[in-house]
Design an enzyme around this catalytic site. Structure first.
Site, PDB file in Angstrom:
ATOM      1  N   HIS A 147       1.036  -1.047   0.216  1.00  0.00           N
ATOM      2  CA  HIS A 147      -0.025   0.000  -0.002  1.00  0.00           C
ATOM      3  C   HIS A 147       0.750   1.187   0.062  1.00  0.00           C
ATOM      4  O   HIS A 147       2.207   1.242   0.197  1.00  0.00           O
ATOM      5  CB  HIS A 147      -0.836  -0.017   1.052  1.00  0.00           C
ATOM      6  CG  HIS A 147      -1.976  -1.104   1.086  1.00  0.00           C
ATOM      7  ND1 HIS A 147      -2.132  -2.277   1.294  1.00  0.00           N
ATOM      8  CD2 HIS A 147      -3.343  -0.623   0.663  1.00  0.00           C
ATOM      9  CE1 HIS A 147      -3.212  -2.796   1.150  1.00  0.00           C
ATOM     10  NE2 HIS A 147      -4.042  -1.798   0.783  1.00  0.00           N
ATOM     11  N   LYS A 151      -0.552   4.891   4.610  1.00  0.00           N
ATOM     12  CA  LYS A 151      -1.729   4.020   5.211  1.00  0.00           C
ATOM     13  C   LYS A 151      -1.605   3.841   6.690  1.00  0.00           C
ATOM     14  O   LYS A 151      -0.573   3.663   7.252  1.00  0.00           O
ATOM     15  CB  LYS A 151      -1.693   2.573   4.446  1.00  0.00           C
ATOM     16  CG  LYS A 151      -2.734   1.785   4.988  1.00  0.00           C
ATOM     17  CD  LYS A 151      -3.084   0.538   4.091  1.00  0.00           C
ATOM     18  CE  LYS A 151      -4.249  -0.392   4.437  1.00  0.00           C
ATOM     19  NZ  LYS A 151      -5.569   0.054   4.753  1.00  0.00           N
TER      20      LYS A 151
HETATM   21  N1  LIG Z   1     -12.258  -0.523   1.814  1.00  0.00           N
HETATM   22  C1  LIG Z   1     -11.729   0.005   0.828  1.00  0.00           C
HETATM   23  O1  LIG Z   1     -11.810  -0.684  -0.139  1.00  0.00           O
HETATM   24  C2  LIG Z   1     -10.764   1.201   1.069  1.00  0.00           C
HETATM   25  C3  LIG Z   1      -9.918   1.525   0.042  1.00  0.00           C
HETATM   26  C4  LIG Z   1      -9.136   2.694   0.243  1.00  0.00           C
HETATM   27  C5  LIG Z   1      -8.806   3.306   1.356  1.00  0.00           C
HETATM   28  N2  LIG Z   1      -9.633   2.560   2.513  1.00  0.00           N
HETATM   29  C6  LIG Z   1      -9.719   3.046   3.744  1.00  0.00           C
HETATM   30  O2  LIG Z   1     -10.091   4.350   3.918  1.00  0.00           O
HETATM   31  C7  LIG Z   1      -9.606   5.131   5.042  1.00  0.00           C
HETATM   32  C8  LIG Z   1      -9.410   6.641   4.232  1.00  0.00           C
HETATM   33  O3  LIG Z   1      -8.633   6.615   3.357  1.00  0.00           O
HETATM   34  P1  LIG Z   1      -8.030   7.851   2.626  1.00  0.00           P
HETATM   35  O4  LIG Z   1      -6.909   7.445   1.695  1.00  0.00           O
HETATM   36  O5  LIG Z   1      -9.178   8.492   1.745  1.00  0.00           O
HETATM   37  O6  LIG Z   1      -7.577   8.933   3.685  1.00  0.00           O
HETATM   38  P2  LIG Z   1      -7.352  10.491   3.623  1.00  0.00           P
HETATM   39  O7  LIG Z   1      -6.447  10.851   4.836  1.00  0.00           O
HETATM   40  O8  LIG Z   1      -7.190  10.947   2.302  1.00  0.00           O
HETATM   41  O9  LIG Z   1      -8.821  10.863   4.277  1.00  0.00           O
HETATM   42  C9  LIG Z   1      -9.438  10.805   5.319  1.00  0.00           C
HETATM   43  C10 LIG Z   1     -10.173  11.966   5.754  1.00  0.00           C
HETATM   44  O10 LIG Z   1     -11.074  12.014   6.810  1.00  0.00           O
HETATM   45  C11 LIG Z   1     -11.289  13.248   7.281  1.00  0.00           C
HETATM   46  N3  LIG Z   1     -11.508  13.073   8.930  1.00  0.00           N
HETATM   47  C12 LIG Z   1     -10.685  12.767   9.992  1.00  0.00           C
HETATM   48  N4  LIG Z   1     -11.431  12.857  10.920  1.00  0.00           N
HETATM   49  C13 LIG Z   1     -12.524  12.818  10.824  1.00  0.00           C
HETATM   50  C14 LIG Z   1     -14.010  12.920  11.372  1.00  0.00           C
HETATM   51  N5  LIG Z   1     -14.087  12.730  12.602  1.00  0.00           N
HETATM   52  N6  LIG Z   1     -15.153  13.155  10.673  1.00  0.00           N
HETATM   53  C15 LIG Z   1     -15.014  13.340   9.349  1.00  0.00           C
HETATM   54  N7  LIG Z   1     -13.908  13.365   8.677  1.00  0.00           N
HETATM   55  C16 LIG Z   1     -12.673  12.980   9.117  1.00  0.00           C
HETATM   56  C17 LIG Z   1      -9.664  13.967   7.168  1.00  0.00           C
HETATM   57  O11 LIG Z   1      -9.696  15.346   7.499  1.00  0.00           O
HETATM   58  C18 LIG Z   1      -9.270  13.481   5.700  1.00  0.00           C
HETATM   59  O12 LIG Z   1      -9.773  14.260   4.933  1.00  0.00           O
HETATM   60  C19 LIG Z   1      -8.418   4.629   5.393  1.00  0.00           C
HETATM   61  O13 LIG Z   1      -8.961   3.971   6.478  1.00  0.00           O
HETATM   62  C20 LIG Z   1      -8.088   3.461   4.225  1.00  0.00           C
HETATM   63  O14 LIG Z   1      -7.546   2.428   4.857  1.00  0.00           O
HETATM   64  C21 LIG Z   1     -10.569   1.497   2.539  1.00  0.00           C
END
Ligand SMILES: NC(=O)c1ccc[n+]([C@@H]2O[C@H](COP(=O)([O-])OP(=O)(O)OC[C@H]3O[C@@H](n4cnc5c(N)ncnc54)[C@H](O)[C@@H]3O)[C@@H](O)[C@H]2O)c1
Length: 259
Positions: A147, A151
């Protein structure tokens, strides 16, 4: 029309989700929550700004579904907030233990469903299914997950789920060679359901996993690559449509696919 609130809407996955939902005829984004960007305009959604608080956003817009792509440290609170208001949840944020998910679903208001998927890419779901099938015949297996370097959790939710599916499917559990004789600690990976899991974190990667099987005179590699984040969107859209038709706890996109 399915009204959706996106939590983590300014993040990489959240922004992609806002775009994907906005392109569907039968759903729309009614609120985009992201405290880090509160008050700033949401790209592509004229007149909408990022909301600072999920509870208030839900109370103001009464959505049917909340989609969460935030951070392992905040997702539990977000899901509790939404389920407590009877809002169905589609959770992509990884790092929640199964017991926590069960507890959250038990405390949902009304018939609100909690759907969680470690991986929304349909190819990744197939990789997990094929791996579980292969493990019946080739029980010697190791998982390498790769990843991007930001992450938050390791191993990935996909690797944990793959290991659990393989463990449920294989009939014999082979002895893991080299475990007791590591020269550098961790060289043989982490052990999940008696399967070595190796986590790679590098800039330039998105989400990738290879499941490597070894047998007499042969190996089998089952690999999935998410090349960009749009790979997750057909799965997210499917989950937004399907989750309000369910209740309780549903884990994994395979429950919404005919595989
Ligand atoms: N299930 C899947 O297929 C899949 C795929 C990719 C990523 N993910 C997961 O998704 C999550 C997010 O990944 P990302 O790459 O978009 O991360 P990222 O850091 O780009 O985005 C996370 C966002 O959440 C916001 N945030 C933080 N606290 C918050 C709150 N209390 N309420 C609302 N928003 C809040 C942050 O400001 C940020 O903009 C991670 O846990 C990642 O592992 C899952």
């Amino acid at each position: 029309m399915i009204d959706v609130v996106v939590s983590g809407a300014a993040g990489k996955m959240g922004a992609e989700t806002v775009r994907a939902i906005s392109g569907q005829a039968d759903m729309r984004v009614v609120a985009a929550v992201d405290p880090a960007r509160a008050g700033e305009p949401v790209p592509g959604l004229e007149g909408m700004t990022y909301s600072p608080d999920l509870g208030t956003a839900i109370d103001d817009t009464r959505p049917l579904v909340m989609v969460d792509f935030t951070h392992p440290s905040v997702v539990e609170g977000n899901v509790r907030t939404a389920l407590g208001r009877g809002v169905h949840c589609v959770v992509g944020t990884t790092g929640l233990a199964r017991e926590t998910l069960e507890d959250l679903a038990r405390n949902a208001h009304g018939a609100a469903c909690l759907f969680s998927a470690p991986n929304f890419a349909i190819g990744a779901v197939l990789m997990m299914q094929f791996s579980a099938q292969a493990a019946k015949y080739l029980p010697h297996v190791e998982i390498i997950e790769l990843h991007h370097d930001r992450k938050a959790d390791a191993p990935s939710g996909t690797a944990l789920k793959t290991a659990a599916m393989i463990a449920a499917s294989r009939e014999t559990v082979p002895v893991i060679p080299g475990r007791e004789t590591e020269i550098a600690e961790g060289a043989r990976g982490a052990f999940v359901n008696d399967i070595p899991v190796h986590s790679v974190r590098l800039p330039g990667l998105v989400a990738h996993q290879e499941v490597l099987f070894g047998g007499q005179g042969q190996t089998l590699s089952i690999r999935h690559d998410s090349i960009d984040r749009t790979s997750f969107m057909p799965g997210v859209i499917l989950a937004v449509r399907e989750t309000p038709r369910h209740s309780g706890l549903v884990i994994g996109l395979e429950h919404y696919l005919d595989v």
